[in-house]
Design a protein around this motif. Sequence first.
Motif, mmCIF file in Angstrom:
data_model
loop_
_atom_site.group_PDB
_atom_site.id
_atom_site.type_symbol
_atom_site.label_atom_id
_atom_site.label_comp_id
_atom_site.label_asym_id
_atom_site.label_seq_id
_atom_site.Cartn_x
_atom_site.Cartn_y
_atom_site.Cartn_z
ATOM 1 N N THR A 23 0.762 -1.232 0.074
ATOM 2 C CA THR A 23 -0.009 -0.023 -0.071
ATOM 3 C C THR A 23 0.821 1.129 -0.086
ATOM 4 O O THR A 23 0.343 2.335 -0.401
ATOM 5 C CB THR A 23 -0.952 0.241 1.231
ATOM 6 O OG1 THR A 23 -0.071 0.088 2.565
ATOM 7 C CG2 THR A 23 -1.994 -1.200 1.127
ATOM 8 N N GLY A 24 2.032 1.219 0.028
ATOM 9 C CA GLY A 24 2.819 2.406 0.608
ATOM 10 C C GLY A 24 2.573 2.819 1.831
ATOM 11 O O GLY A 24 1.572 2.296 2.731
ATOM 12 N N THR A 29 -6.791 7.977 1.652
ATOM 13 C CA THR A 29 -6.824 8.158 0.127
ATOM 14 C C THR A 29 -7.075 6.675 -0.174
ATOM 15 O O THR A 29 -7.117 5.746 0.372
ATOM 16 C CB THR A 29 -5.510 8.661 -0.561
ATOM 17 O OG1 THR A 29 -6.097 8.764 -1.717
ATOM 18 C CG2 THR A 29 -4.481 7.705 -0.602
ATOM 19 N N THR A 30 -7.377 6.474 -1.447
ATOM 20 C CA THR A 30 -7.816 5.123 -2.100
ATOM 21 C C THR A 30 -6.641 4.749 -3.025
ATOM 22 O O THR A 30 -6.268 5.610 -3.916
ATOM 23 C CB THR A 30 -9.086 5.527 -3.004
ATOM 24 O OG1 THR A 30 -10.163 5.606 -1.981
ATOM 25 C CG2 THR A 30 -9.235 3.852 -3.667
ATOM 26 N N SER A 59 -9.976 3.758 9.504
ATOM 27 C CA SER A 59 -11.205 2.908 9.029
ATOM 28 C C SER A 59 -10.551 2.562 7.850
ATOM 29 O O SER A 59 -10.405 3.155 6.875
ATOM 30 C CB SER A 59 -12.436 4.066 8.890
ATOM 31 O OG SER A 59 -13.453 3.138 8.122
ATOM 32 N N TYR A 60 -10.451 1.162 7.435
ATOM 33 C CA TYR A 60 -9.719 0.551 6.536
ATOM 34 C C TYR A 60 -10.638 -0.511 5.812
ATOM 35 O O TYR A 60 -11.179 -1.144 6.585
ATOM 36 C CB TYR A 60 -8.488 0.010 6.987
ATOM 37 C CG TYR A 60 -7.808 -0.686 5.661
ATOM 38 C CD1 TYR A 60 -6.832 0.491 5.097
ATOM 39 C CD2 TYR A 60 -7.571 -1.798 5.706
ATOM 40 C CE1 TYR A 60 -6.017 -0.099 4.201
ATOM 41 C CE2 TYR A 60 -6.860 -2.273 4.524
ATOM 42 C CZ TYR A 60 -5.975 -1.456 3.670
ATOM 43 O OH TYR A 60 -5.325 -1.949 2.457
ATOM 44 N N GLN A 61 -10.303 -0.657 4.530
ATOM 45 C CA GLN A 61 -10.951 -1.590 3.859
ATOM 46 C C GLN A 61 -10.533 -2.039 2.467
ATOM 47 O O GLN A 61 -9.802 -1.002 2.049
ATOM 48 C CB GLN A 61 -12.718 -1.303 3.386
ATOM 49 C CG GLN A 61 -12.977 -0.450 2.540
ATOM 50 C CD GLN A 61 -14.536 -0.046 2.731
ATOM 51 O OE1 GLN A 61 -15.232 -0.222 3.428
ATOM 52 N NE2 GLN A 61 -15.064 -0.204 1.341
ATOM 53 N N LEU A 62 -10.741 -3.023 1.825
ATOM 54 C CA LEU A 62 -10.495 -3.271 0.416
ATOM 55 C C LEU A 62 -11.679 -3.158 -0.222
ATOM 56 O O LEU A 62 -12.705 -3.750 0.077
ATOM 57 C CB LEU A 62 -9.787 -4.735 0.339
ATOM 58 C CG LEU A 62 -8.310 -4.804 0.853
ATOM 59 C CD1 LEU A 62 -7.777 -6.172 0.482
ATOM 60 C CD2 LEU A 62 -7.437 -3.681 0.397
ATOM 61 N N GLN A 63 -11.778 -2.899 -1.601
ATOM 62 C CA GLN A 63 -12.910 -2.837 -2.296
ATOM 63 C C GLN A 63 -12.575 -3.326 -3.912
ATOM 64 O O GLN A 63 -11.387 -3.225 -4.310
ATOM 65 C CB GLN A 63 -13.726 -1.305 -2.399
ATOM 66 C CG GLN A 63 -12.751 -0.340 -3.290
ATOM 67 C CD GLN A 63 -13.403 0.931 -2.925
ATOM 68 O OE1 GLN A 63 -14.330 1.394 -2.203
ATOM 69 N NE2 GLN A 63 -13.036 1.808 -3.703
ATOM 70 N N SER A 124 -7.292 -0.263 -1.970
ATOM 71 C CA SER A 124 -7.122 -0.049 -0.580
ATOM 72 C C SER A 124 -7.756 1.011 -0.252
ATOM 73 O O SER A 124 -7.277 2.305 -0.817
ATOM 74 C CB SER A 124 -5.449 0.041 -0.370
ATOM 75 O OG SER A 124 -5.239 0.214 1.031
ATOM 76 N N VAL A 125 -8.498 1.311 0.732
ATOM 77 C CA VAL A 125 -9.164 2.691 1.107
ATOM 78 C C VAL A 125 -8.823 2.697 2.648
ATOM 79 O O VAL A 125 -9.337 1.925 3.467
ATOM 80 C CB VAL A 125 -10.822 2.340 0.803
ATOM 81 C CG1 VAL A 125 -11.505 3.781 1.197
ATOM 82 C CG2 VAL A 125 -11.023 1.963 -0.385
ATOM 83 N N SER A 126 -8.136 3.791 2.773
ATOM 84 C CA SER A 126 -7.485 3.970 4.129
ATOM 85 C C SER A 126 -7.993 5.561 4.516
ATOM 86 O O SER A 126 -8.105 6.395 3.703
ATOM 87 C CB SER A 126 -6.156 3.968 4.228
ATOM 88 O OG SER A 126 -5.543 4.361 5.235
#
Length: 151
Positions: A23-24, A29-30, A59-63, A124-126
């Motif tokens: 993800t770096g 950001t997404t 708040s983290y998720q993958l989409q 990756s949505v962080s």
Amino acid sequence: MSTLLQGSELRTLNYGRRASKSTGTLAATTVALFTVAGGRVALTSIYGLVGTAITVANSYQLQHNPTTGTTVALFAAADIGTTDTAAGELLGFTGDSGGSLLAIGGAVETLRAPIVLAVGQIESVSAGTDGEITWVVTWVPLDDGATLVAA
């Protein structure tokens, strides 16, 4: 004399091809992690390896964001920073509808069944601003010419 299969060959036979992407440093950001092109693929496993500790609320998720169609969360957003997620922890999810992210130190449950992905991207949505995760996936093409590569 017999020929023995190598570990990478056994993995490919059981789970398909492998790709990985960092993800770096997480930021609010997404970020595109993987690109699916040329047709549908079946995601057979996925896990994240935390490379740098995540120590702030996040708040983290993958989409999955398909080229055509509706973006869908692969797991419900989870706070992975308020209670620190240490470097070296594994992250995973089962793929159940509405399921959540699991963080379990050195062992993690992964997909119970393959997830079919259309052409598009896994993202990756962080919402947080520290830490790093390397996501590792295995996959098989469902359509001739379909690929999944690090974005």
